[in-house]
Scaffold this motif. Structure first.
Motif, PDB file in Angstrom:
ATOM      1  N   SER A  51       0.829  -1.208   0.000  1.00 22.90           N
ATOM      2  CA  SER A  51       0.000   0.000   0.000  1.00 22.90           C
ATOM      3  C   SER A  51       0.868   1.264   0.000  1.00 22.90           C
ATOM      4  O   SER A  51       0.573   2.229  -0.715  1.00 22.90           O
ATOM      5  CB  SER A  51      -0.929  -0.010   1.210  1.00 22.90           C
ATOM      6  OG  SER A  51      -1.697   1.148   1.253  1.00 22.90           O
TER       7      SER A  51
ATOM      8  N   GLN B 172       2.339   2.531  -3.503  1.00 22.63           N
ATOM      9  CA  GLN B 172       1.410   2.852  -4.585  1.00 22.63           C
ATOM     10  C   GLN B 172       1.536   4.306  -5.030  1.00 22.63           C
ATOM     11  O   GLN B 172       0.817   4.754  -5.921  1.00 22.63           O
ATOM     12  CB  GLN B 172      -0.035   2.557  -4.166  1.00 22.63           C
ATOM     13  CG  GLN B 172      -0.293   1.094  -3.904  1.00 22.63           C
ATOM     14  CD  GLN B 172       0.077   0.238  -5.103  1.00 22.63           C
ATOM     15  OE1 GLN B 172      -0.510   0.357  -6.164  1.00 22.63           O
ATOM     16  NE2 GLN B 172       1.083  -0.618  -4.932  1.00 22.63           N
ATOM     17  N   LYS B 173       2.436   5.042  -4.402  1.00 21.64           N
ATOM     18  CA  LYS B 173       2.655   6.444  -4.767  1.00 21.64           C
ATOM     19  C   LYS B 173       4.098   6.815  -4.452  1.00 21.64           C
ATOM     20  O   LYS B 173       4.839   6.043  -3.824  1.00 21.64           O
ATOM     21  CB  LYS B 173       1.692   7.347  -4.016  1.00 21.64           C
ATOM     22  CG  LYS B 173       1.844   7.289  -2.510  1.00 21.64           C
ATOM     23  CD  LYS B 173       0.872   8.203  -1.811  1.00 21.64           C
ATOM     24  CE  LYS B 173       1.131   8.150  -0.306  1.00 21.64           C
ATOM     25  NZ  LYS B 173       0.410   9.147   0.410  1.00 21.64           N
TER      26      LYS B 173
ATOM     27  N   TYR C 198       7.074   2.541  -7.409  1.00 17.38           N
ATOM     28  CA  TYR C 198       5.700   2.046  -7.549  1.00 17.38           C
ATOM     29  C   TYR C 198       5.747   0.520  -7.552  1.00 17.38           C
ATOM     30  O   TYR C 198       6.583  -0.076  -8.231  1.00 17.38           O
ATOM     31  CB  TYR C 198       5.080   2.549  -8.857  1.00 17.38           C
ATOM     32  CG  TYR C 198       3.742   1.929  -9.161  1.00 17.38           C
ATOM     33  CD1 TYR C 198       2.610   2.262  -8.425  1.00 17.38           C
ATOM     34  CD2 TYR C 198       3.617   0.987 -10.177  1.00 17.38           C
ATOM     35  CE1 TYR C 198       1.386   1.674  -8.695  1.00 17.38           C
ATOM     36  CE2 TYR C 198       2.392   0.399 -10.457  1.00 17.38           C
ATOM     37  CZ  TYR C 198       1.283   0.746  -9.715  1.00 17.38           C
ATOM     38  OH  TYR C 198       0.074   0.169  -9.973  1.00 17.38           O
TER      39      TYR C 198
ATOM     40  N   PRO D  89       3.736  -2.584  -8.750  1.00 22.77           N
ATOM     41  CA  PRO D  89       2.587  -3.072  -9.515  1.00 22.77           C
ATOM     42  C   PRO D  89       2.019  -4.369  -8.937  1.00 22.77           C
ATOM     43  O   PRO D  89       0.888  -4.740  -9.226  1.00 22.77           O
ATOM     44  CB  PRO D  89       3.151  -3.295 -10.917  1.00 22.77           C
ATOM     45  CG  PRO D  89       4.603  -3.557 -10.691  1.00 22.77           C
ATOM     46  CD  PRO D  89       4.980  -2.740  -9.481  1.00 22.77           C
TER      47      PRO D  89
ATOM     48  N   LYS E  80       3.451   2.855 -14.082  1.00 27.48           N
ATOM     49  CA  LYS E  80       2.270   1.975 -14.077  1.00 27.48           C
ATOM     50  C   LYS E  80       2.074   1.265 -15.414  1.00 27.48           C
ATOM     51  O   LYS E  80       1.415   0.228 -15.453  1.00 27.48           O
ATOM     52  CB  LYS E  80       1.015   2.783 -13.737  1.00 27.48           C
ATOM     53  CG  LYS E  80       0.940   3.212 -12.295  1.00 27.48           C
ATOM     54  CD  LYS E  80      -0.334   3.986 -12.044  1.00 27.48           C
ATOM     55  CE  LYS E  80      -0.499   4.350 -10.591  1.00 27.48           C
ATOM     56  NZ  LYS E  80      -1.755   5.073 -10.325  1.00 27.48           N
TER      57      LYS E  80
END
Length: 150
Positions: free
Chosen positions: A15, A18-19, A44, A46, A149
């Motif tokens: 989590s 994710q940024k 990031y 994936p 991404k």
């Protein structure tokens, strides 16, 4: 307390990745053979078994990984300090859709360890601020995240 070890990213770390986030990446220097540590923010995950990292294409990190794929990502968050070890590769030499020349490094996660010293916890996550034009920084950050991404 027993040492915590995982074979992939636990939910909480997944989590967090994710940024954009402050992390450090340790590689083996391709000229000297000694560890080299770099601060990075463009990361990031994936999946729980992979972390993607964007670095300047002329960064020493790129040559280091080409010479020796062993790497460790250090993440401070979720109240502790984590070592994310694995095999890295230069997956993309020049990322599309980004206004500067960046390479994408993919780290295949092999082992995650909670490496915080005994009897302590992280009470505040590391913070940083961009020291150049905020609008330009935000635009570049969006480009890089979308490219990671892809």
């Amino acid at each position: 307390m027993a040492e915590k070890v995982w074979q992939s990213l636990p939910d909480e770390l997944f989590s967090l990745l994710q940024k954009e986030r402050f992390v450090t990446l340790a590689t083996i220097d391709h000229e000297t053979g000694v560890p080299n540590v770099s601060a990075i923010s463009w990361v990031y995950a994936p999946s729980k078994s992979e972390v993607r990292i964007a670095v300047a294409s002329r960064s020493r990190i790129v040559e280091n990984i080409k010479a020796n794929p062993s790497a460790v990502l250090n993440l401070i968050g979720a109240g502790s300090c984590y070592s994310i070890a694995g095999e890295a590769k230069v997956a993309v030499e020049k990322m599309d859709g980004v206004s500067i020349k960046l390479s994408r490094i993919d780290l295949a996660v092999k082992e995650v360890r909670d490496v915080m010293f005994y009897g302590a916890r992280i009470s505040v996550d590391p913070e940083y601020e961009k020291t150049y034009d905020k609008e330009a920084a935000d635009k570049l950050d969006r480009q890089v995240l979308e490219a990671l991404k892809a």
